[in-house]
Design a protein around this motif. Structure first.
Motif, PDB file in Angstrom:
ATOM      1  N   GLN A  55       0.805  -1.211   0.000  1.00 45.91           N
ATOM      2  CA  GLN A  55       0.000   0.000   0.000  1.00 45.91           C
ATOM      3  C   GLN A  55       0.844   1.268   0.000  1.00 45.91           C
ATOM      4  OE1 GLN A  55      -2.447  -0.654   3.447  1.00 45.91           O
ATOM      5  NE2 GLN A  55      -3.832  -2.068   2.399  1.00 45.91           N
ATOM      6  N   THR A  56       2.032   1.217   0.639  1.00 40.21           N
ATOM      7  CA  THR A  56       2.869   2.413   0.786  1.00 40.21           C
ATOM      8  C   THR A  56       4.107   2.401  -0.101  1.00 40.21           C
ATOM      9  OG1 THR A  56       4.201   1.445   2.572  1.00 40.21           O
ATOM     10  CG2 THR A  56       2.143   2.576   3.203  1.00 40.21           C
ATOM     11  N   GLN A  98       6.794   0.922   0.799  1.00 37.63           N
ATOM     12  CA  GLN A  98       7.913   0.939   1.719  1.00 37.63           C
ATOM     13  C   GLN A  98       8.154  -0.453   2.324  1.00 37.63           C
ATOM     14  OE1 GLN A  98       9.682   3.872   2.246  1.00 37.63           O
ATOM     15  NE2 GLN A  98       8.326   4.654   0.640  1.00 37.63           N
TER      16      GLN A  98
END
Length: 300
Positions: free
Chosen positions: A289-290, A292
């Motif tokens: 989702q990020t 990262q």
């Protein structure tokens, strides 16, 4: 056989000592907490919860009732070979583990837009659980331990499906293709691929490879075949015969009853293990989702 009008009738019944929860993940948290609060032993279907926070609360509730048995249905896909693989690793036949490769693929091409959504594709019913990810990761936990860092990419090819209850178009939030890179606490790296959309590809769609400094282990789940290649034996894959005393089998309900009677401990699977695989699942979701990397265990 006696039927009840609602789940609360079962949990509140003073004649009931133990509860088995067979719903999809969306009700596991509610029912487990209610059962434990009513002093019932509880066996819940997998995956343990919708997310790590729910799993954490379920574990805490079970720890507050240490006299009660709390068990989650284990991933059964590697039962036959678990003890054999664990012994091979413990005996250092593979040497130092370098790399783990996991593939859980359906062998199907993408379904048509508007195809009916199943519970596994419905975030309201399944939460952060994605395809076979948790099922395969739980097997890895038994053999090589947990991940300490993950980075993931996801893709949702079939973006719109028909909701099974309303009949209306529904946006799909759960990926149908997923790549996960992970660092494991044992020092190895791992690559997990889950896909329901990649169609015809490899002959084997569901498999696990363990690569070590002295040998390689391959579990072909489609062919139900375990093979090993040892450097000292020429490095060619040879089938591993599983002895009768090490061949695992399904005995989940038997173990649950045995634990209630005090004659054995829960081995597969306790809530602490379930929390760790739910933290892995949540870390994977946070990563795709990020964009990262996410470290484990999660801070909360």
């Amino acid at each position: 056989m006696q039927a009840a009008a609602s789940w609360s009738e079962i949990i509140e019944d003073p004649e009931v000592d133990a509860v088995v929860i067979g719903t999809w993940p969306y009700l596991h948290h509610t029912l487990v907490l209610a059962a434990l609060a009513a002093s019932k032993h509880v066996l819940t279907e997998a995956r343990l919860a919708m997310n790590a926070q729910q799993a954490r609360e379920m574990l805490k509730a079970s720890q507050q009732k240490p006299n009660l048995v709390a068990q989650v249905v284990p991933s059964p896909i590697t039962f036959t070979w678990d003890a054999t693989i664990q012994r091979i690793i413990q005996d250092q036949k593979l040497g130092d583990l370098i790399y783990v490769e996991v593939r859980g693929q359906s062998g199907a091409f993408p379904q048509a837009t508007g195809t009916t959504m199943t519970w596994r594709q419905d975030v309201d019913l399944s939460g952060l659980n994605v395809m076979k990810l948790g099922i395969f990761y739980e097997a890895l936990q038994r053999w090589v331990g947990d991940a300490t860092k993950v980075q993931a990419l996801s893709k949702t090819v079939v973006k719109t499906r028909t909701h099974g209850e309303t009949g209306e178009p529904a946006h799909v939030q759960i990926p149908d293709h997923l790549d996960v890179l992970a660092e494991l606490a044992c020092g190895a790296q791992a690559h997990l691929v889950m896909s329901d959309v990649t169609g015809v590809g490899r002959t084997t769609q569901n498999e696990i490879w363990l690569y070590g400094s002295k040998g390689t282990l391959h579990l072909d789940l489609d062919a139900r075949k375990l093979s090993i290649a040892l450097q000292e034996a020429g490095g060619k894959l040879q089938e591993v015969q599983v002895s009768a005393e090490r061949e695992g089998a399904w005995r989940v309900e038997e173990e649950f009853i045995g634990a209630i009677r005090g004659i054995e401990q829960i081995q597969r699977t306790d809530f602490a293990t379930g929390l760790r695989y739910m933290e892995f699942t949540q870390a994977v979701a946070a990563s795709y989702q990020t964009g990262q990397a996410v470290y484990l265990p999660l801070t909360h």
